[in-house]
Write a protein that holds these residues in place. Structure first.
Motif, PDB file in Angstrom:
ATOM      1  N   VAL A   1      15.632   1.683  15.732  1.00 57.57           N
ATOM      2  CA  VAL A   1      16.351   1.145  14.731  1.00 57.57           C
ATOM      3  C   VAL A   1      17.665   0.625  15.379  1.00 57.57           C
ATOM      4  CG1 VAL A   1      17.145   0.815  12.349  1.00 57.57           C
ATOM      5  CG2 VAL A   1      14.845   2.097  12.915  1.00 57.57           C
ATOM      6  N   PRO A   2      17.975  -0.433  15.736  1.00 52.66           N
ATOM      7  CA  PRO A   2      19.112  -0.772  16.534  1.00 52.66           C
ATOM      8  C   PRO A   2      20.568  -0.192  16.039  1.00 52.66           C
ATOM      9  CG  PRO A   2      17.649  -2.662  16.548  1.00 52.66           C
ATOM     10  CD  PRO A   2      17.147  -1.777  15.561  1.00 52.66           C
ATOM     11  N   ASP A   3      20.793  -0.572  14.678  1.00 54.44           N
ATOM     12  CA  ASP A   3      22.033  -0.169  14.165  1.00 54.44           C
ATOM     13  C   ASP A   3      22.057   1.564  13.800  1.00 54.44           C
ATOM     14  OD1 ASP A   3      23.017  -2.648  14.028  1.00 54.44           O
ATOM     15  OD2 ASP A   3      22.487  -3.104  12.213  1.00 54.44           O
ATOM     16  N   LEU A   4      20.913   1.985  13.582  1.00 57.43           N
ATOM     17  CA  LEU A   4      21.034   3.451  13.530  1.00 57.43           C
ATOM     18  C   LEU A   4      21.026   4.331  14.833  1.00 57.43           C
ATOM     19  CD1 LEU A   4      20.644   5.868  11.511  1.00 57.43           C
ATOM     20  CD2 LEU A   4      18.182   5.718  11.660  1.00 57.43           C
ATOM     21  N   ALA A   5      20.486   3.501  15.924  1.00 58.56           N
ATOM     22  CA  ALA A   5      20.330   4.159  17.210  1.00 58.56           C
ATOM     23  C   ALA A   5      21.822   4.127  17.794  1.00 58.56           C
ATOM     24  CB  ALA A   5      19.451   3.318  17.921  1.00 58.56           C
ATOM     25  N   ASP A   6      22.574   2.972  17.496  1.00 53.97           N
ATOM     26  CA  ASP A   6      23.922   2.906  17.639  1.00 53.97           C
ATOM     27  C   ASP A   6      24.562   3.908  17.260  1.00 53.97           C
ATOM     28  OD1 ASP A   6      26.013   0.997  19.239  1.00 53.97           O
ATOM     29  OD2 ASP A   6      26.845   1.158  17.207  1.00 53.97           O
ATOM     30  N   ALA A   7      24.612   4.069  15.966  1.00 48.92           N
ATOM     31  CA  ALA A   7      25.371   5.103  15.468  1.00 48.92           C
ATOM     32  C   ALA A   7      25.250   6.616  15.902  1.00 48.92           C
ATOM     33  CB  ALA A   7      25.051   5.002  13.907  1.00 48.92           C
TER      34      ALA A   7
ATOM     35  N   HIS B   1       9.198  16.292  26.566  1.00 48.66           N
ATOM     36  CA  HIS B   1       9.801  15.897  25.244  1.00 48.66           C
ATOM     37  C   HIS B   1      11.109  15.256  25.254  1.00 48.66           C
ATOM     38  CE1 HIS B   1       6.433  18.546  23.719  1.00 48.66           C
ATOM     39  NE2 HIS B   1       6.553  17.866  22.403  1.00 48.66           N
ATOM     40  N   ILE B   2      12.041  15.998  26.033  1.00 49.82           N
ATOM     41  CA  ILE B   2      13.103  15.536  26.187  1.00 49.82           C
ATOM     42  C   ILE B   2      13.269  14.234  27.002  1.00 49.82           C
ATOM     43  CG2 ILE B   2      15.515  15.932  27.111  1.00 49.82           C
ATOM     44  CD1 ILE B   2      14.970  18.997  26.505  1.00 49.82           C
ATOM     45  N   GLU B   3      12.601  13.988  28.010  1.00 46.61           N
ATOM     46  CA  GLU B   3      12.509  12.954  28.852  1.00 46.61           C
ATOM     47  C   GLU B   3      11.724  11.829  28.331  1.00 46.61           C
ATOM     48  OE1 GLU B   3      11.043  12.461  33.518  1.00 46.61           O
ATOM     49  OE2 GLU B   3       9.578  13.387  32.126  1.00 46.61           O
ATOM     50  N   VAL B   4      10.699  11.861  27.494  1.00 50.29           N
ATOM     51  CA  VAL B   4      10.212  10.907  26.416  1.00 50.29           C
ATOM     52  C   VAL B   4      11.462  10.277  25.636  1.00 50.29           C
ATOM     53  CG1 VAL B   4       8.531  10.469  24.540  1.00 50.29           C
ATOM     54  CG2 VAL B   4       7.766  11.492  26.743  1.00 50.29           C
ATOM     55  N   LEU B   5      12.107  11.074  25.099  1.00 48.36           N
ATOM     56  CA  LEU B   5      13.220  10.734  24.039  1.00 48.36           C
ATOM     57  C   LEU B   5      14.151   9.767  24.791  1.00 48.36           C
ATOM     58  CD1 LEU B   5      13.710  11.646  21.298  1.00 48.36           C
ATOM     59  CD2 LEU B   5      15.604  12.907  22.077  1.00 48.36           C
ATOM     60  N   ALA B   6      14.588  10.225  26.105  1.00 46.87           N
ATOM     61  CA  ALA B   6      15.371   9.504  27.003  1.00 46.87           C
ATOM     62  C   ALA B   6      14.783   8.091  27.154  1.00 46.87           C
ATOM     63  CB  ALA B   6      16.159  10.319  28.000  1.00 46.87           C
ATOM     64  N   GLU B   7      13.641   8.110  27.555  1.00 48.08           N
ATOM     65  CA  GLU B   7      12.820   6.976  28.075  1.00 48.08           C
ATOM     66  C   GLU B   7      13.064   5.831  26.790  1.00 48.08           C
ATOM     67  OE1 GLU B   7       9.160   7.969  28.813  1.00 48.08           O
ATOM     68  OE2 GLU B   7       9.570   8.827  30.943  1.00 48.08           O
ATOM     69  N   HIS B   8      13.030   6.345  25.466  1.00 46.96           N
ATOM     70  CA  HIS B   8      13.107   5.399  24.456  1.00 46.96           C
ATOM     71  C   HIS B   8      14.486   5.047  24.032  1.00 46.96           C
ATOM     72  CE1 HIS B   8       8.768   6.569  24.023  1.00 46.96           C
ATOM     73  NE2 HIS B   8       8.708   5.592  23.297  1.00 46.96           N
ATOM     74  N   ALA B   9      15.328   5.868  24.615  1.00 41.62           N
ATOM     75  CA  ALA B   9      16.825   5.672  24.106  1.00 41.62           C
ATOM     76  C   ALA B   9      17.640   6.095  25.190  1.00 41.62           C
ATOM     77  CB  ALA B   9      17.306   6.632  22.775  1.00 41.62           C
ATOM     78  N   PRO B  10      17.544   5.177  26.517  1.00 45.23           N
ATOM     79  CA  PRO B  10      18.202   5.554  27.637  1.00 45.23           C
ATOM     80  C   PRO B  10      19.734   5.811  27.636  1.00 45.23           C
ATOM     81  CG  PRO B  10      17.056   3.433  27.783  1.00 45.23           C
ATOM     82  CD  PRO B  10      17.242   3.838  26.455  1.00 45.23           C
TER      83      PRO B  10
ATOM     84  N   SER C   1      20.603  16.697  32.104  1.00 41.45           N
ATOM     85  CA  SER C   1      20.478  15.413  32.294  1.00 41.45           C
ATOM     86  C   SER C   1      21.081  14.467  31.247  1.00 41.45           C
ATOM     87  CB  SER C   1      19.049  15.059  32.575  1.00 41.45           C
ATOM     88  OG  SER C   1      18.223  14.838  31.644  1.00 41.45           O
ATOM     89  N   LEU C   2      21.004  14.955  29.954  1.00 44.43           N
ATOM     90  CA  LEU C   2      21.564  14.029  28.875  1.00 44.43           C
ATOM     91  C   LEU C   2      22.815  14.863  28.257  1.00 44.43           C
ATOM     92  CD1 LEU C   2      18.323  13.654  26.617  1.00 44.43           C
ATOM     93  CD2 LEU C   2      19.379  12.012  28.377  1.00 44.43           C
ATOM     94  N   GLY C   3      23.430  15.699  29.089  1.00 48.43           N
ATOM     95  CA  GLY C   3      24.848  15.956  28.902  1.00 48.43           C
ATOM     96  C   GLY C   3      24.968  17.207  27.937  1.00 48.43           C
TER      97      GLY C   3
END
Length: 313
Positions: A210-216, A244-253, A279-281
């Motif tokens: 959800v773009p606005d939610l992801a941006d938040a 699991h973490i990698e899949v998350l990053a693939e959907h939200a780079p 890798s995701l900080g």
């Protein structure tokens, strides 16, 4: 160290979100649950089809998880979770689903949920991630035994959750849906944002689509916590913790995390998990947060202790 109970926004759906809320309520009453609205099975699916409304089931479960610590709150939570018996038109419907659906005929979704929260003496607020009902579509590998290398498009949360194949990617329909403004505000204003545990492709990842939610979530100043499931199962069966973490990053780079919380059982199964977290900080926190009965469920008290440590309480 914080001098007041922290504010927390917990995102997810179903039993996973309930587990997170059951833990968080032990350490703060400044809680907002942000719930996925793509369920199309069971009572929720029937009501959604008949009235073209948001699926109320996961929202109901979150409300019950945040019920007040008094007789009235607990009693109403029990009523909300109970179901009609029999094979008639009401058979299988959760009473809470019908109450919410009825309120939505007179009020907007957020107002209706706030009214139920008031009835339950709720310790926090429950919000939908979007104000329009959504569908989940997935690319799934190996649905057919005859063509194991073929990718099939599977539609519907209930169908994706039970697929026999390996989910590669999920999408929301309609694409780029509007976020609930109150949910976006809750993420931006929170001290801590908690994503997961829960069904990875159908309850956790949808918030990042959800773009606005992801941006938040990406740009919030809050401390972002990812809570991994106790073990891989159902739609993520066979996936390592790191995957699991990698899949998350693939959907939200652009997503970055501050802390990833993993149970000792899951961390032992993947010696590379630290690398994926970094890798995701983020930093990896390993804790004993599972129930002692051997089931793949989080223990609310142990999970609360882990959250409290992360939050510096």
């Amino acid at each position: 160290m914080v001098s007041h109970p922290p504010s927390a926004a917990a995102l997810g759906g179903g039993h996973g979100l309930s587990a997170s809320l059951s833990a968080l309520r032990r350490i703060t009453d400044r809680l907002t649950a942000i719930v996925t609205v793509a369920d199309d099975g069971g009572s929720s699916g029937r009501l959604r089809e008949e009235f073209d409304i948001l699926p109320p089931g996961d929202l109901r479960m979150a409300l019950a998880a945040l019920c007040g610590d008094d007789r009235i709150g607990r009693s109403w939570a029990d009523i909300l979770q109970s179901r009609f018996r029999g094979d008639g038109p009401l058979g299988g419907h959760a009473i809470g689903n019908l109450l919410i659906a009825g309120l939505w005929q007179r009020f907007d979704p957020v107002t209706g949920l706030d009214m139920v929260a008031e009835l339950l003496h709720s310790l926090g607020r429950v919000l939908p991630m979007s104000l329009v009902p959504l569908a989940i579509e997935a690319d799934v590998l190996g649905v057919s035994h005859e063509t194991p290398d073929e990718v099939t498009v599977v539609r519907g949360q209930a169908t994706v959750a039970k697929t026999r194949g390996a989910v590669q990617r999920v999408r929301l329909l309609p694409a780029d849906p509007p976020a609930a403004p109150a949910a976006v505000a809750a993420v931006r204003e929170a001290d801590f944002v908690i994503l997961g545990p829960g069904s990875w492709f159908t309850s956790v990842i949808p918030h990042l689509l959800v773009p606005d939610l992801a941006d938040a979530i990406v740009n919030t100043r809050a401390h972002r916590i990812l809570t991994l499931n106790i073990e891989a199962a159902a739609e993520t069966a066979g996936l390592t913790a790191g995957r699991h973490i990698e899949v998350l990053a693939e959907h939200a780079p652009t997503l970055r995390l501050d802390t990833v919380l993993a149970d000792v059982r899951l961390s032992r199964s993947d010696r590379h998990i630290q690398r994926f977290v970094e890798s995701l900080g983020g930093r990896l926190m390993i804790a004993d947060v599972a129930m002692r009965d051997g089931t793949a469920r989080h223990d609310p008290n142990r999970l609360a202790a882990a959250y409290a440590e992360i939050m510096g309480l």
